[in-house]
Design an enzyme around this catalytic site. Structure first.
Site, mmCIF file in Angstrom:
data_model
loop_
_atom_site.group_PDB
_atom_site.id
_atom_site.type_symbol
_atom_site.label_atom_id
_atom_site.label_comp_id
_atom_site.label_asym_id
_atom_site.label_seq_id
_atom_site.Cartn_x
_atom_site.Cartn_y
_atom_site.Cartn_z
ATOM 1 C CG MET A 169 36.805 51.192 37.453
ATOM 2 S SD MET A 169 38.146 51.590 36.327
ATOM 3 C CE MET A 169 39.466 50.604 36.989
ATOM 4 C CG HIS A 171 34.647 46.601 44.725
ATOM 5 N ND1 HIS A 171 35.270 45.531 44.138
ATOM 6 C CD2 HIS A 171 35.154 47.698 44.107
ATOM 7 C CE1 HIS A 171 36.115 45.949 43.213
ATOM 8 N NE2 HIS A 171 36.074 47.265 43.179
ATOM 9 C CE LYS A 184 44.825 47.757 46.090
ATOM 10 N NZ LYS A 184 44.481 48.177 44.770
HETATM 11 P P1 AMP Z 1 37.873 50.031 41.534
HETATM 12 O O1 AMP Z 1 36.759 49.129 41.097
HETATM 13 O O2 AMP Z 1 39.195 49.355 41.574
HETATM 14 O O3 AMP Z 1 37.876 51.337 40.788
HETATM 15 O O4 AMP Z 1 37.567 50.404 43.043
HETATM 16 C C1 AMP Z 1 36.349 50.982 43.416
HETATM 17 C C2 AMP Z 1 36.443 51.440 44.842
HETATM 18 O O5 AMP Z 1 36.751 50.317 45.685
HETATM 19 C C3 AMP Z 1 37.556 52.458 45.057
HETATM 20 O O6 AMP Z 1 37.097 53.449 45.967
HETATM 21 C C4 AMP Z 1 38.659 51.629 45.666
HETATM 22 O O7 AMP Z 1 39.556 52.364 46.472
HETATM 23 C C5 AMP Z 1 37.860 50.644 46.488
HETATM 24 N N1 AMP Z 1 38.667 49.454 46.767
HETATM 25 C C6 AMP Z 1 39.324 48.664 45.871
HETATM 26 N N2 AMP Z 1 40.015 47.695 46.502
HETATM 27 C C7 AMP Z 1 39.809 47.890 47.839
HETATM 28 C C8 AMP Z 1 40.272 47.234 49.023
HETATM 29 N N3 AMP Z 1 41.077 46.175 48.969
HETATM 30 N N4 AMP Z 1 39.856 47.707 50.215
HETATM 31 C C9 AMP Z 1 39.040 48.787 50.290
HETATM 32 N N5 AMP Z 1 38.572 49.458 49.212
HETATM 33 C C10 AMP Z 1 38.949 49.014 48.004
#
Ligand code: AMP
Length: 276
Positions: free
Chosen positions: A26, A33, A144
């Protein structure tokens, strides 16, 4: 790096006869990421990242409108990380007919699913649309969001989706705080206090190592989280992983998952405990 925003542009930009590693996000990118991109780079010929703040996974009183966005910054980070194709669609592109959502039955009514009704229907809907568009060889998700990973794995298995789901470890600040786009909403004091979430989870995992009972571990974890000032526990749960069902004597992996509400940000974090 090619930046594309329509379905037609994406189809032209995608390679044929090469492996595709896909990283859906997102945006408002951080090292969490980036670690997914690194894994995707290592294992595939081409890396596709999507940036789309998906409205169907936000509830009516949630932070869709104020979710942090900075495409210029993200574009640079994605390019530097070695993303080959950046898909940045509009809501109209992703939801042309406002059609029915994928619904999740098993495992969507606990943890974040209980606090955020319909959230995982929205997640599975956008993930299935993106998989259909990108047709990745492998897709990379962070632990996460451990419940999300479990539900996506279940969806892929149940619907015979031809993609390999890769689980990636949680990337943390030096203090232990899990990196998250929503951390920008924490005050300086809250940022310090929030690092106690991971300390509490670590102590809980250690208590399981020493053979303590699940109920007692949950009680102590709840007590420690309750001590974090100016915050409220949304949930504290220990469940079987990846089934997300109740812990039983057959459980070999437990998910210790928490959600904590600070003034402007709801944070989630977890650890996975493996028996033996
Ligand atoms: P988001 O942009 O929050 O939807 O996250 C996109 C992807 O990044 C998802 O698969 C999350 O689980 C992963 N993600 C977000 N924060 C972390 C983190 N601190 N460590 C590892 N992966 C992450």
């Amino acid at each position: 790096m090619k930046i594309v925003s329509t379905v037609e542009e994406l189809r032209i930009a995608l390679p044929t006869n090469q492996t595709i590693g896909f990283v859906p996000t997102m945006g408002y990118l951080h090292e969490g990421h980036m670690s997914l991109v690194e894994n995707a780079r290592r294992e595939n010929d081409v890396v596709v990242m999507s940036i789309f703040v998906n409205p169907t996974q936000f509830g009516p009183n949630e932070d869709l409108d104020r979710y942090p966005r900075d495409f210029e910054r993200d574009e640079k980070l994605a390019r530097d990380a070695g993303v080959d194709v950046l898909f940045y669609p509009t809501t109209e592109t992703m939801y042309p007919l406002d059609m029915a959502r994928v619904t999740v039955h098993h495992g969507a009514d606990v943890l974040c699913g209980a606090s955020r009704p319909g959230h995982f229907d929205g997640v599975l809907t956008i993930v299935s649309k993106l998989f259909n568009l990108v047709q990745p060889t492998r897709a990379y998700f962070g632990l996460k969001d451990a419940q999300q990973v479990a539900l996506i794995e279940g969806y892929v298995r149940d619907y015979f989706v031809p993609v390999e789901i890769r689980r990636c470890p949680i990337i943390r600040e030096e203090t232990g705080l899990a990196k998250s786009s929503r951390n920008v909403y924490l005050s300086d004091v809250e940022t310090v206090e929030a690092s106690r979430i991971f300390s509490a989870l670590t102590m809980a995992r250690e208590a399981l190592d020493t053979g303590q009972q699940v109920d007692e571990v949950k009680r102590q974890l709840t007590e420690r989280l309750n001590e974090i000032p100016n915050s409220q526990i949304d949930y504290v749960e220990l469940v079987d992983y990846p089934t997300l069902g109740a812990v039983s004597s057959d459980s070999t992996e437990l998910l210790l998952a928490v959600a904590i509400q600070f003034e402007r940000a709801r944070l989630i974090d977890n650890v996975i405990w493996k028996k033996g």
